[in-house]
Design an enzyme around this catalytic site. Structure first.
Site, PDB file in Angstrom:
ATOM      1  N   ASP B 205      31.283 -66.143 -50.193  1.00 14.90           N
ATOM      2  CA  ASP B 205      30.639 -66.784 -51.358  1.00 14.90           C
ATOM      3  C   ASP B 205      29.349 -66.060 -51.757  1.00 14.90           C
ATOM      4  O   ASP B 205      28.395 -66.012 -50.996  1.00 14.90           O
ATOM      5  CB  ASP B 205      30.366 -68.245 -50.960  1.00 14.90           C
ATOM      6  CG  ASP B 205      29.597 -69.055 -52.008  1.00 14.90           C
ATOM      7  OD1 ASP B 205      29.420 -68.580 -53.141  1.00 14.90           O
ATOM      8  OD2 ASP B 205      29.184 -70.184 -51.655  1.00 14.90           O
ATOM      9  N   HIS B 377      25.092 -73.588 -51.997  1.00 17.74           N
ATOM     10  CA  HIS B 377      25.552 -72.242 -51.649  1.00 17.74           C
ATOM     11  C   HIS B 377      24.533 -71.502 -50.787  1.00 17.74           C
ATOM     12  O   HIS B 377      23.336 -71.518 -51.083  1.00 17.74           O
ATOM     13  CB  HIS B 377      25.824 -71.434 -52.922  1.00 17.74           C
ATOM     14  CG  HIS B 377      26.862 -72.056 -53.790  1.00 17.74           C
ATOM     15  ND1 HIS B 377      28.201 -71.786 -53.657  1.00 17.74           N
ATOM     16  CD2 HIS B 377      26.766 -72.979 -54.787  1.00 17.74           C
ATOM     17  CE1 HIS B 377      28.882 -72.493 -54.540  1.00 17.74           C
ATOM     18  NE2 HIS B 377      28.026 -73.231 -55.239  1.00 17.74           N
TER      19      HIS B 377
END
Lengths: 561, 561
Positions: B205, B377
């Site tokens: 990610d 994130h």
């Protein structure tokens, strides 16, 4: 705290000896700053700027203040004071001067030079009154006094306006950089003197009222820019506002330090920096500048380019470089330095430019990852200083959106301005200063005037609503030819669609339905063109909505032969 | 570092024993994540999400991955693994299942419950395979192993995929909150075990790869939310994502602490929190929740409303409150808490909502002025941990725009991944893992598929280009009736314009020009409909451009009677 009521009416006549203030722009928005002061039947205008459009104003080039409120009173205007040379303060001047060419334009040397360059493009020769800080000038019943303020363009001014109604201080845009590049400080001493005299109304820049603390000195950027240029492997491309003389100066100094030449790219950058250099605001060592057409002749490591486009403007040099649509082709190892703010509303466009540049191998340095920009507007800590030295009896936040003006009003209340002496107004709201109290007295029309291509004001909110529908859903037009003698269908229906995303084969499915609807309609009696249009619009609209859950514009055209 | 070349061609057949990876979304954009793995003639898909449109995609509801690449190979799909329940990972599942209904859907309990609720709306009953972290499952030639990861929704998973080509770890979306609300840590130990075994390719990610340091723990938000609710004078309205169970939990806990009732507002918020509560992810004390229709019965100081709209979505509750277009009317003293990120692209819309709420007197608390949100994130510091424990032989950044993937690639290089083993790909780029090396092998089509109303894929980029022109400039249509027997003009020209902002009186000025052009054309010889259209388009287009410097769409319609 006074707020404008949603249904404020026309204001009563201004009380004898009072001062009336109407902002035609800048309150509730960042841009098109313009304030009209009225006293004793005469008018003084401070600033006349443009607003840049948002996505809901598609196709629009610029947004102007609506001059309707003063259109019939142009002869009453004593002067137009320009606080500084940014577009949101001077951009609408050519349009105001179309109403009356000889309104005296009052401003500092650089401001007048920038507005004059703009007026030349519009073929207007203005009447100029050059002023400097510390001076007083009388314009009709308005006694003005000018004060130096520090901002992100040199030579900015605040203006105090004295009338028999009292003393008003309008700050223009400002910050309080205590180590300014040019040594020209915001004149806190002068403001303190006004405070001692008694400020009846303070109108102060709200842009950064939500930001706590203090804006960093412009000077602190220099070492960061120097380091970026020192360590860059290949070309350095700097994007900045075309009016930010001190930022460009820092870039030129750093380039000279590291033996690089500088090329200016873009019409407004070249024009404004030429003016700044001629007037001595920009110091350029001889031989530093090369023509942008000669950049290919130099090794990339010897070059700094300075261009516009820091806001992601699609036609500016930087966006075109990001799209490989510019003679200067970004290559692996190039460094792009976006030495500017990110104006709200431009985030998506700027992000696209950064991604595009990154994709071609550039390293992009921006305010998100390095200290390469400081704001030109005072933060909350500085605004408190100003409030405390001027100790105004009444306060009116200006230059900001609602959130900013409201935050500024809270700051004023914290410094002791009584809450019922704080007026939050919007564009068009009429504020009267009478007997030492500022109060909302009514409202006048102050809508958006759109510039699109060569036309001013022809594109209305109605046309924009059409554009939004067309832009989101496209249109379907249905043409029907009627025999004017018999009233019978003589041709069509023919159906056309653009932007609707509806398959042409599917579109033709609706033709029998239209024909049936027209027959039923004819059976009901006389069918005039308007009724046919109504029937067709209803039939097609319903079919599209039921079948596709969409609402394109339906345009029935009935033509008689 | 390998980059996709602009003119990559169709890839050669996959080498025997190799693994082919094609992202149909999520590379070069934030959203519509979807990766297709191919080995031994079989396919495994990881995630199938939607992308939300930007202003250049007017009128579009959703953007899907283009399934064309696998359309003829649906029977080869062994399974669809869903890493977690966010829309950008599950939103396109109903559209994929339209191609083949019985693709096994693999995911954790909450993820499957959320996707099932979505599929129910599309009247699809999926084939489900519920998995938990620590488990291994074989799908054809793909041996999968699941790992707990912490994200801004509970029950998220990473997936390791073993084939004879090697071991690939796909992180899904994750962060490394070390004090997670539910005690479920990202399984660093498990990843270290994979590292010891040998990770041949890490796909990780990239969303926050540009952000230095570490994401703050979700837990640190609780005292801020508590303080906001404790000190609020009247109602508190909290806007959050409808899937952020832990954030909603914190708000409910704070409300209960201060004796306030909670009402959930909005369909998706009510549905998702119902699911989370039923499955035990959300702990709700009895009597805390009241129906949103009953809020008027409670004093404002006893109330917390939780709604959607934190991204400024115009139809969501919060935007409608800001516009006074919602039963819940914002009043002086209300507090609005936007406990969410600001997704890039939504800045203007969110700013408008904040200004609207402020205008009605609300205090707005948001991530710009209080610590009321942390990202879901991993930031650069966390990404380095992951790279160091997995020590991958090859690295491919996923889930991010170019700037994010490139920053992530630099991080990988810093940890020692050889630069020529780092592959930055875009959507549609084919990456083959063969003999322990990941390399770009070609590209396949992976364009945008637009959902607009009920139609999928009917609105093309061509229609969108039309919409952009119509949205910026409007259109002018000119209808001409021709006698099919004689070829002579039988009616019109009639001219209509919408959104062009051109005065109808000025429009009629062009009619004689059109007639003259048609006469000249007729004099030149035979005039077919296409030629008439061409003449009319040229005549009108040139006139508009010369007169107004604008380029509306010109739509000539020739109809024969």
């Amino acid at each position: 705290m006074s707020h404008p009521h949603p249904d404020l009416g026309t204001p009563p006549p201004l009380a004898e000896g009072g001062l009336r203030i109407v902002a035609l722009g800048g309150l509730g928005e960042i841009g098109r700053n313009m304030a009209v002061f009225e006293h004793d039947g005469r008018l003084l205008i401070v600033d006349c700027g443009v607003l840049f459009p948002e996505p809901e104003q598609p196709g629009i080039d610029l947004i102007l203040p609506d001059f309707e409120y003063i259109r019939d009173r142009m002869d009453d205007v004593e002067a137009l004071v320009l606080t500084h040379g940014h577009e949101d303060h001077i951009g609408a001047v050519p349009y105001l001067l179309r109403e009356r060419r000889d309104i005296p334009i009052v401003g500092s040397k650089l401001t007048l030079a920038l507005v004059e360059a703009k007026l030349t493009e519009h073929r207007i020769q203005p009447v100029k009154v050059e002023v400097v800080e510390g001076e007083r000038h009388r314009f009709g019943p308005f006694e003005t006094e000018f004060f130096a303020v520090n901002h992100s363009i040199p030579d900015a001014l605040a203006v105090a306006i004295r009338t028999s109604a009292g003393l008003v201080l309008h700050t223009g845009d400002f910050r309080m950089d205590q180590l300014p590049m040019d040594g020209r400080l915001t004149d806190l001493g002068g403001f303190a003197r006004l405070g001692a005299e008694g400020v009846d109304l303070l109108m102060s820049d709200s842009t950064n009222a939500e930001v706590p603390g203090f804006v960093t000195s412009e000077r602190e950027i220099a070492p960061v820019i120097d380091e970026v240029i020192r360590t860059a492997q290949k070309r350095v491309i700097v994007a900045s506002f075309a009016s930010h003389v001190h930022r460009v100066q820092q870039v030129m100094d750093a380039a000279a330090n590291h033996g690089r030449k500088v090329a200016l790219v873009g019409r407004s950058m070249i024009r404004n920096m030429g003016i700044a250099r001629d007037l001595g605001y920009l110091k350029v060592p001889p031989e530093l500048i090369i023509d942008s057409r000669d950049v290919e002749a130099l090794p990339p490591e010897d070059l700094v380019l300075i261009c516009t486009g820091s806001q992601g403007e699609p036609m500016a040099a930087l966006s075109r470089m990001a799209n490989r649509d510019h003679p200067i082709r970004i290559a692996e190892g190039d460094t792009v330095l976006m030495a500017s703010s990110l104006v709200p509303g431009n985030e998506t466009a700027v992000n696209r430019v950064i991604n595009g540049l990154t994709r071609w191998g550039a390293r992009v340095v921006h305010k998100g990852n390095a200290k390469v920009h400081v704001s030109g507007h005072a933060a909350a800590g500085e605004l408190l200083y100003l409030l405390n030295v001027t100790r105004p009896s009444n306060f009116m936040p200006v230059h900001g959106e609602w959130r900013h003006m409201r935050a500024h009003a809270e700051l004023a209340a914290l410094t002791g301005v009584p809450r019922d002496h704080i007026v939050i107004a919007e564009d068009g709201v009429v504020v009267d200063l009478v007997d030492g109290r500022a109060r909302i007295a009514g409202a006048v029309s102050a809508g958006y005037v759109y510039v699109d291509g060569t036309s001013v004001g022809d594109v209305t909110d109605f046309a924009l609503k059409d554009r939004r529908i067309l832009g989101e859903e496209g249109f379907i037009s249905i043409v029907i030819v009627v025999d004017s003698a018999t009233g019978k269908l003589a041709g069509g229906p023919e159906i056309h669609a653009r932007g609707s995303g509806i398959d042409p084969d599917m579109l033709s499915e609706i033709l029998p339905q239209i024909e049936r609807a027209l027959e039923n309609n004819a059976a009901d009696g006389v069918a005039d063109a308007q009724q046919i249009r109504r029937v067709v619009r209803r039939t097609v609209g319903r079919w599209v909505s039921d079948t596709f859950r969409r609402r394109p514009m339906i345009v029935p055209v009935v033509i008689e032969v």
